[in-house]
Design an enzyme around this catalytic site. Structure first.
Site, PDB file in Angstrom:
ATOM      1  N   CYS A 254      -2.649   7.900   4.981  1.00  0.00           N
ATOM      2  CA  CYS A 254      -2.583   7.537   3.568  1.00  0.00           C
ATOM      3  C   CYS A 254      -3.856   7.943   2.836  1.00  0.00           C
ATOM      4  CB  CYS A 254      -2.338   6.046   3.417  1.00  0.00           C
ATOM      5  SG  CYS A 254      -3.565   5.005   4.238  1.00  0.00           S
TER       6      CYS A 254
ATOM      7  N   GLU B  19       0.880  -1.172   0.000  1.00  0.00           N
ATOM      8  CA  GLU B  19       0.000   0.000   0.000  1.00  0.00           C
ATOM      9  C   GLU B  19       0.913   1.215   0.000  1.00  0.00           C
ATOM     10  OE1 GLU B  19      -2.022   2.863   2.855  1.00  0.00           O
ATOM     11  OE2 GLU B  19      -2.701   0.849   3.415  1.00  0.00           O
TER      12      GLU B  19
END
Length: 462
Positions: free
Chosen positions: A252, A215
């Site tokens: 994020c 990720e």
């Protein structure tokens, strides 16, 4: 024998010993209880190492325990195995034998922890929880941003899990060796695009390449329609500032690129809200330096107006870069890059400019639409859905709920594996691989595939 080889050898041995879904679920429940029992000490240590508030960290412990228990439930339910039975049919061409298929664990896996979630995406975080639920021993590479916390959390894990099912390694050398070790069968990573790509390339260049689930970077675009701005410009401006400055902008899912209609007051509302947004400390000195460089970079562009919030010595000042659509398109690469920390880019647009702006977007973990009451945004959603792992309406992407339907992923550069998620029940799918049995005797079959469904799991039978 070095620490990586020792850990991998122990994990490989543990993977050969059969465990039941109920056993693994019990481990996860016990890990959640151990984490909560040591809550005060863990939070104090995390606050010292990360500069995050104790309230935020206390909530993160609660989330992490919930994740562990969630995956205990996923393991017990058994649907994740995708158990499928096809009965024999000699009338077909070619004839169909007795076929039974399910997913099985890959074996030992590596988990590379994140800096910004020292509990929820760290030593006992989502990757570790889902891998253990799947039946995979875990070797965790600790993040250098919180080493003492990582060691203390690892001690909890070792006190609960059987030998070989968990290990902690530290340092860049160990991290490189881990993804290359032949006993490791997959790896999960949360972090920067640069670091993730380096490890991804190592995983792919092995003599026996393995899956690498990274990720990585994401700007998480937001589009505010004119109708939405006219209805609630002040609320949108305040909500945006609260979202991109939350916990020092170190999410994020932070909204890093926001398109707002020209002349409707959203930029003014952002300016007002920014005045009371607090300065904050980044997790590491390197992150602080990178953030300062990003603000300086925008400040040197004559076509960009940089708004600054509260400034305090030794902290990062929240910032908003204002730019028009034409200037954004002329220097798009700088604006499309993820900048960690409390900063976002606000692009002012006219309706005829919006298609060209949206055409520049790269895939992200999220995309968000703010719409007016009753406004049909089907066309806009059609534009954004292909580049987003999660499409939101009238909210903010910071915060990822735990659930069966959750998806936290996307195409490159958001992740290295667009069909998978790192949050939600199907995160377990990363650590599994299919096996089919043909005309197998009952005693050879796993209990989940035997006649009569003795374990009562969800199955497809035909």
């Amino acid at each position: 024998m070095d620490e990586v080889t020792a850990a991998a050898a122990a994990a490989a041995g543990a993977a050969l010993l059969p465990t039941s879904r109920e056993e693994r679920a019990a481990w996860l429940d016990a890990l959640a209880a151990a984490l909560e029992d040591d809550r005060a000490g863990l939070v104090a240590l995390a606050a010292e190492e990360t500069h995050l508030s104790q309230a935020r960290l206390d909530g993160e412990v609660t989330r992490t325990a919930a994740q562990l228990r969630f995956f205990a439930g996923v393991a017990r339910e058994g649907g994740y195995l995708e158990a499928t039975l096809d009965s024999p049919d000699p009338s077909l061409i070619p004839p169909r034998p007795d076929l039974r298929r399910m997913l099985r664990p890959l074996g030992p896996v590596a988990v590379y922890t994140s800096s910004n979630f020292p509990f929820a995406f760290s030593v006992l975080g989502n990757d570790t929880a889902s891998a253990l639920a799947a039946g995979c021993p875990v070797i965790v590479k600790a993040h250098p941003g919180h080493p003492q916390l990582s060691r203390r959390t690892a001690e909890l894990a070792l006190s609960v899990l059987p030998a070989g099912w968990f290990a902690l390694v530290e340092g860049m050398t160990a991290g490189v060796a881990l993804v290359q070790h032949p006993a490791v069968r997959a790896a999960g990573f949360t972090g920067s695009e640069r670091g993730g790509r380096a490890l991804f390339d190592l995983a792919a260049s092995r003599p026996d390449p393995i899956p690498f689930y990274g990720e990585l970077g994401s700007v998480n675009p937001v589009v505010v329609t004119r109708a939405a701005a006219r209805e609630r410009a002040a609320g949108i401006g305040a909500g945006l500032v609260g979202s991109f400055t939350r916990d020092a902008g170190q999410y994020c899912t932070k909204p890093g690129l926001v398109f707002v209609p020209a002349g409707e007051g959203v930029d003014d509302a952002v300016r007002d809200a920014l005045g009371s947004a607090p300065a904050s400390r980044q997790l590491t000195d390197g992150m602080s330096a990178a953030y300062a460089s990003a603000v300086e970079l925008f400040g040197t562009d004559e076509e960009v107006t940089v708004l600054l919030g509260t400034s305090e010595p030794g902290t990062s000042t929240p910032a908003v870069a204002l730019v028009g659509a034409a200037d954004f398109l002329a220097a798009r690469d700088a604006f499309l890059e993820e900048h960690f920390g409390p900063i976002t880019v606000l692009v002012s647009y006219r309706e005829d400019e919006l298609p060209a702006l949206l055409a520049t977007l790269r895939p992200s973990l999220t995309a968000t639409i703010h719409r007016g009451t009753g406004e049909d945004v089907t066309a806009l959603a059609t534009w954004l859905a292909p580049i987003a792992g999660r499409l939101l309406f009238d909210g903010w992407p910071t915060g990822v709920a735990i659930g069966w339907a959750q998806h936290h992923g996307g195409s490159w550069p958001a992740t290295t594996a667009s069909i998978h998620t790192s949050v939600g029940a199907t995160a377990i799918r990363r650590w599994l691989t299919p096996i089919a049995y043909q005309d197998a005797p009952q005693e050879v079959l796993p209990p989940e595939l035997r006649d009569g469904n003795p374990l009562g799991i969800p199955r497809r039978e035909s």
